[in-house]
Design an enzyme around this catalytic site. Structure first.
Site, mmCIF file in Angstrom:
data_model
loop_
_atom_site.group_PDB
_atom_site.id
_atom_site.type_symbol
_atom_site.label_atom_id
_atom_site.label_comp_id
_atom_site.label_asym_id
_atom_site.label_seq_id
_atom_site.Cartn_x
_atom_site.Cartn_y
_atom_site.Cartn_z
ATOM 1 N N LYS A 120 2.908 -1.013 4.498
ATOM 2 C CA LYS A 120 2.372 0.334 4.310
ATOM 3 C C LYS A 120 3.476 1.264 3.794
ATOM 4 O O LYS A 120 4.657 1.005 4.036
ATOM 5 C CB LYS A 120 1.894 0.894 5.653
ATOM 6 C CG LYS A 120 0.848 0.013 6.334
ATOM 7 C CD LYS A 120 -0.540 0.565 6.157
ATOM 8 C CE LYS A 120 -1.586 -0.241 6.852
ATOM 9 N NZ LYS A 120 -2.828 -0.341 6.098
ATOM 10 N N GLU A 171 0.857 -1.187 0.000
ATOM 11 C CA GLU A 171 0.000 0.000 0.000
ATOM 12 C C GLU A 171 0.891 1.234 0.000
ATOM 13 O O GLU A 171 1.930 1.240 0.679
ATOM 14 C CB GLU A 171 -0.889 0.006 1.245
ATOM 15 C CG GLU A 171 -1.855 -1.164 1.267
ATOM 16 C CD GLU A 171 -2.715 -1.239 2.524
ATOM 17 O OE1 GLU A 171 -3.912 -1.546 2.405
ATOM 18 O OE2 GLU A 171 -2.189 -0.981 3.616
ATOM 19 N N HIS A 228 -5.684 -11.688 5.258
ATOM 20 C CA HIS A 228 -5.853 -11.446 3.818
ATOM 21 C C HIS A 228 -4.835 -12.221 2.970
ATOM 22 O O HIS A 228 -5.183 -12.842 1.974
ATOM 23 C CB HIS A 228 -5.697 -9.956 3.480
ATOM 24 C CG HIS A 228 -6.596 -9.046 4.266
ATOM 25 N ND1 HIS A 228 -7.806 -9.437 4.771
ATOM 26 C CD2 HIS A 228 -6.458 -7.737 4.614
ATOM 27 C CE1 HIS A 228 -8.377 -8.413 5.399
ATOM 28 N NE2 HIS A 228 -7.571 -7.376 5.322
HETATM 29 C C1 BG6 Z 1 -7.623 -4.086 6.488
HETATM 30 C C2 BG6 Z 1 -6.391 -3.638 7.202
HETATM 31 O O1 BG6 Z 1 -8.076 -5.315 6.986
HETATM 32 O O2 BG6 Z 1 -7.332 -4.238 5.116
HETATM 33 C C3 BG6 Z 1 -5.859 -2.359 6.595
HETATM 34 O O3 BG6 Z 1 -6.714 -3.440 8.568
HETATM 35 C C4 BG6 Z 1 -5.634 -2.520 5.123
HETATM 36 O O4 BG6 Z 1 -4.657 -1.974 7.234
HETATM 37 C C5 BG6 Z 1 -6.907 -3.046 4.481
HETATM 38 O O5 BG6 Z 1 -5.306 -1.273 4.565
HETATM 39 C C6 BG6 Z 1 -6.713 -3.357 3.017
HETATM 40 O O6 BG6 Z 1 -7.971 -3.588 2.437
HETATM 41 P P1 BG6 Z 1 -8.268 -3.188 0.946
HETATM 42 O O7 BG6 Z 1 -9.641 -3.696 0.694
HETATM 43 O O8 BG6 Z 1 -8.143 -1.725 0.841
HETATM 44 O O9 BG6 Z 1 -7.215 -3.870 0.153
#
Ligand code: BG6
Length: 456
Positions: free
Chosen positions: A326, A217, A241
């Site tokens: 991040k 990210e 994830h």
């Molecule tokens: C969340 C995390 O579960 O997922 C975040 O707590 C992260 O830190 C986010 O940014 C990412 O989700 P997406 O849908 O934006 O890829």
């Protein structure tokens, strides 16, 4: 779908503001809910209904990276008629009696409870809901509960949370949510693999050199310091994830496309993943220590990478490299499958430039033999608005479909894999990396996520 009341604990939380409230708007705007419903937002902040309505309107008009579209006043008004606010002290049994009265007054048939609170409040909420008689389904109506990852903060605390929930709710009432499983692009991996079959015979250690899984990210922790600094990147996205991305990309074909069969195959992958804590690299972006609500000497990681492997006949020996973090160079979430002795790479791009592509060599047009890299690609049409993961999962839960939710075994397998990494990280000091870089150096020659396909 029969009428229902949705109770959201933590209606003023970051999650509710960024995801749940905009999702409710989108569900109303898209006409996805075909029954009567009400939402009770529960929060600590003292507010009357008109202050709550202003809070909702302001939230809807605050663009975030998930929701940037304009707000239609008519749809907003419809939504506001459905939303009720209940200021509550979640540790006080009286609040649950008030909640029960409110639910009774609304007279809907079913009850969906959504916990968007700090996980440390789960046990109090479950105990109090149970004491107030708000946990049981009856013959002709259901009560269900949706809870967010992380379930627990390690394997044993997750088991405690699971024991507590299953004390009061039956497994078919519990919807443990990892929103990645609700992403259209992740679900499409299964259709691509098992609906086609042409590449499936190549998904073995004989043909695959290695697999890279990335969730990078280009932004930081924002205002979530108090949550993030207690968890770090591995628990935030690695334990959930990223493991789910591995599971969908490598699981065996389920015997049927049912919730039980699909979940069983995901769990099989997670239980067979071999953790290698010695491969762990952690990093922290420059400036993290001055973020709001972060301890000035924090050693929490905002970046990690590690190597794993699947202990199954099909994949044994194929390294799987995983990274997440991040403030990295680019936002890109993908699984890249790199084939042996060839330039070919199969990429499941979750976001952005969503698609499924195969990197191939082609001849450059002209009079000489020059090769160039190209992509055979499936991309989503630009005029198709992909439904948000939360929209999909809320509708699934209302329908009682648990395919893309985690069961107890799945959560247990995720923590069994992650616990040794967390133990290892506690003995390490994260390397400081510059914002906008690809994180600290490790031994892996990562492919840079390409922007050359499915571009907008
Ligand atoms: C969340 C995390 O579960 O997922 C975040 O707590 C992260 O830190 C986010 O940014 C990412 O989700 P997406 O849908 O934006 O890829």
């Amino acid at each position: 779908m029969d009428s229902f009341t949705l109770v959201i604990f933590g209606i003023t939380s970051n999650l509710a503001q960024i995801k749940l409230i905009p999702t409710l708007y989108d569900l109303v705007a898209g006409g996805a809910i075909d029954s009567d419903f009400s939402v009770i937002g529960v929060g600590r902040t003292p507010m009357d209904q008109s202050q709550f309505n202003s809070f909702i309107s302001k939230t809807l008009r605050t663009p975030n990276r998930h929701h940037t579209h304009s707000i239609d006043g008519k749809i907003e008004s419809t939504l506001l008629t459905k939303l009720h606010y209940l200021p509550a002290d979640l540790t006080d049994p009286k609040s649950y009696e008030q909640l029960k009265n409110k639910i009774t007054t609304l007279r809907h048939k079913n009850l969906m409870i959504y916990l968007a609170t700090f996980p440390s409040l789960y046990s109090t909420i479950f105990n109090e809901l149970h004491s107030a008689g708000l946990t049981t389904s009856s013959v002709d109506s259901w009560t269900r509960v949706m809870i967010e990852k992380p379930i627990g903060s390690d394997r044993s605390s997750a088991a405690e949370v699971n024991n507590l929930i299953t004390k009061y709710f039956k497994e078919n009432q519990i919807f443990r949510l990892d929103h990645y499983l609700g992403k259209e692009t992740l679900q499409n991996i299964l259709t691509f693999r098992f609906g086609n079959g042409i590449l499936e015979p190549l998904m073995t250690s004989e043909h695959i050199d290695h697999i890279e899984v990335t969730a990078s990210e280009d932004f930081g922790i924002g205002s979530r310091g108090s949550y993030y600094d207690q968890n770090g990147a591995i628990k935030d996205v690695g334990q959930n994830h990223l493991l789910q991305m591995i599971a969908l990309a490598t699981m065996d074909k389920p015997t049927e496309m049912s919730s039980e069969a699909i979940t069983k195959e995901r769990v099989k992958v997670l239980q067979n993943l071999v953790c290698d804590p010695s491969s762990l690299v952690t990093g922290q972006y420059e400036g993290y220590l001055t973020e709001k609500d972060v301890a000035p000497n924090s050693t929490e990681e905002t970046y990690f990478s590690f190597k794993t492997m699947l202990n199954t006949d099909r994949f044994r020996g194929v390294p799987i490299y995983v990274r997440g973090g991040k403030f990295l160079a680019r936002t890109a979430t993908e699984v890249a499958i790199i084939f042996k002795d060839s330039p070919n790479v199969l990429i499941y791009r979750i976001q952005p430039n969503e698609g499924i592509v195969l990197k191939i060599m082609t001849k450059k047009p002209g009079h000489t033999l020059e090769l160039e890299e190209s992509y055979m690609q499936f991309c989503y049409p630009h005029d198709v608005d992909l439904p948000d993961a939360y929209e999909k999962l809320i509708i699934d839960a209302l329908r009682g479909d648990q395919t893309y939710f985690n069961d107890t075994n799945e959560v247990d397998a995720q923590w069994a894999f992650t616990d040794p990494l967390i133990e290892a990280k506690h003995g390490m000091t994260p390397a400081i990396y510059a914002k906008g870089s690809w994180g600290p150096k490790d031994d892996i020659n990562w492919l840079e996520p390409s922007t050359a396909f499915c571009s907008i």
